[in-house]
Scaffold this active site. Structure first.
Site, short mmCIF file in Angstrom:
data_model
loop_
_atom_site.label_atom_id
_atom_site.label_comp_id
_atom_site.label_asym_id
_atom_site.label_seq_id
_atom_site.Cartn_x
_atom_site.Cartn_y
_atom_site.Cartn_z
N ARG A 160 0.86 -1.18 0.00
CA ARG A 160 0.00 0.00 0.00
C ARG A 160 0.90 1.23 0.00
NH1 ARG A 160 -2.07 -3.61 3.89
NH2 ARG A 160 -4.17 -4.38 3.43
N TYR A 168 -9.85 -10.97 -6.90
CA TYR A 168 -8.97 -10.89 -8.07
C TYR A 168 -9.25 -12.00 -9.07
CZ TYR A 168 -6.45 -7.33 -5.53
OH TYR A 168 -6.14 -6.17 -4.86
N HIS A 186 -3.77 -9.62 3.44
CA HIS A 186 -5.22 -9.71 3.66
C HIS A 186 -5.51 -10.65 4.82
CE1 HIS A 186 -6.21 -8.50 -0.78
NE2 HIS A 186 -6.01 -7.45 0.00
N HIS A 203 -2.93 2.92 -5.70
CA HIS A 203 -3.51 1.65 -5.23
C HIS A 203 -3.76 0.70 -6.39
CE1 HIS A 203 -4.85 -0.42 -1.68
NE2 HIS A 203 -5.96 -0.83 -2.30
N ARG A 205 -0.97 -1.70 -6.73
CA ARG A 205 -1.08 -2.85 -5.82
C ARG A 205 -2.05 -3.88 -6.38
NH1 ARG A 205 -1.24 -4.72 -0.27
NH2 ARG A 205 -3.38 -5.10 0.46
#
Length: 311
Positions: free
Chosen positions: A164, A290, A281, A255, A258
């Site tokens: 991040r 994803y 996560h 972002h 990422r």
């Protein structure tokens, strides 16, 4: 649905005065002007709906006697007018807040609104940039002064390591002593993870270290022009400038790099649980979004594995 000004609302004085006091209390508690304005509009539209639905101006007694079906009917009308799940959830939240206020201060029963389940909010998919665009953004920052070298190193960490932007700018010099091969990152909720650093990213870090006009031995590693810790906002502004120069869409944000890291590793055959660890996560379900982005990999996996795929 026709909007009404507050003075023309079809509700009695007790309801209107209570609504005014509730909205003033929200503003006094520090809610944003936009949020207060949205709740004002939502409750105004609800009282207008209720006057038609019940055949007369809303009174405290009418609000006390409401049933969950009355609240659902209002939400259904808003949905027919094109309001989507996320906004409907906000409308219900504001309505509950108003009725709970009336319950506390005027003794009505607000159970009807509490009994209605919040509309489901569609989960927004990540919007990663394409691999070529990600590489272009990183390389666009190279070859300039120390600030350009710094920005290239930060973007390299976002795309090459999945950090991040706040995690990258929060790195300290003590964590970045050469050779930089692994980073121990403390992410959201204090969750710690170990992230490998690609040689290409390590090279960008060393290029910044060599170019920086500061002795990067202690304190923040990434510095602003005056030597203080680099702000994520500066990275975001630099990214916006490159978007314009490179003709990239508005979705090309820090972002998004990422997101690009995760989706491109997944497309290359990366294990979902490994990606979960690299991103930090807490739940696998967060990482699984994803898979919805990378449809081509799922089709390829089906084609390679299913016994009838070639039939």
């Amino acid at each position: 649905m026709t909007d009404h000004s507050a003075s023309l609302l079809p509700a009695d004085t007790a309801v209107l005065d209570a609504r005014t006091a509730w909205l003033a209390g929200l503003a006094a508690r520090g809610l944003s002007a936009n949020t207060v304005a949205a709740y004002e509009r939502d409750t105004r539209q609800f009282l207008a709906f209720l006057a038609v639905h019940q055949g007369g101006p809303a009174r405290l007694a009418d609000l006390d006697a409401m049933k969950p079906m009355d609240v659902r009917a209002f939400l259904a009308e808003r949905r027919r007018e094109g309001v989507e799940g996320r906004s409907l959830a906000r409308i219900l939240s504001g309505l509950r807040g108003f009725l709970n206020y009336l319950e506390r201060h005027h003794g009505i029963n607000a159970a009807a609104a509490r009994a209605v389940a919040a509309p489901t909010k569609p989960r927004s998919l990540p919007r990663p940039v394409a691999p070529e665009a990600a590489r272009t953004m990183v390389s666009a920052a190279e070859g300039g002064d120390w600030i350009a070298a710094r920005d290239a190193a930060v973007l390299g960490l976002l795309y090459g390591c999945g950090l991040r932007v706040g995690e990258a700018t929060g790195l300290d010099a003590a964590e970045m002593r050469p050779p930089v091969a692994l980073l121990r990152i403390r992410g959201k909720g204090g969750k710690e993870r170990v992230v490998p650093v690609l040689p290409a990213v390590a090279a960008l870090i060393e290029a910044y270290r060599a170019a920086a006009p500061f002795a990067l031995e202690e304190g923040a590693f990434f510095r602003g022009e005056k030597g203080g810790r680099l702000s994520p906002r500066i990275v975001q502004r630099a990214m916006a400038a490159w978007r314009g120069a490179l003709g990239l869409p508005d979705s090309a944000t820090p972002h998004a790099l990422r997101h690009a890291f995760a989706s491109h590793v997944l497309a290359g055959g990366g294990d979902l649980r490994a990606i979960q660890e690299l991103l930090g996560h807490a739940r696998l379900s967060t990482t699984q979004v994803y898979t919805a982005v990378d449809d081509s990999r799922l089709v390829a996996a089906w084609r390679d594995a299913h016994p009838r795929a070639g039939a």
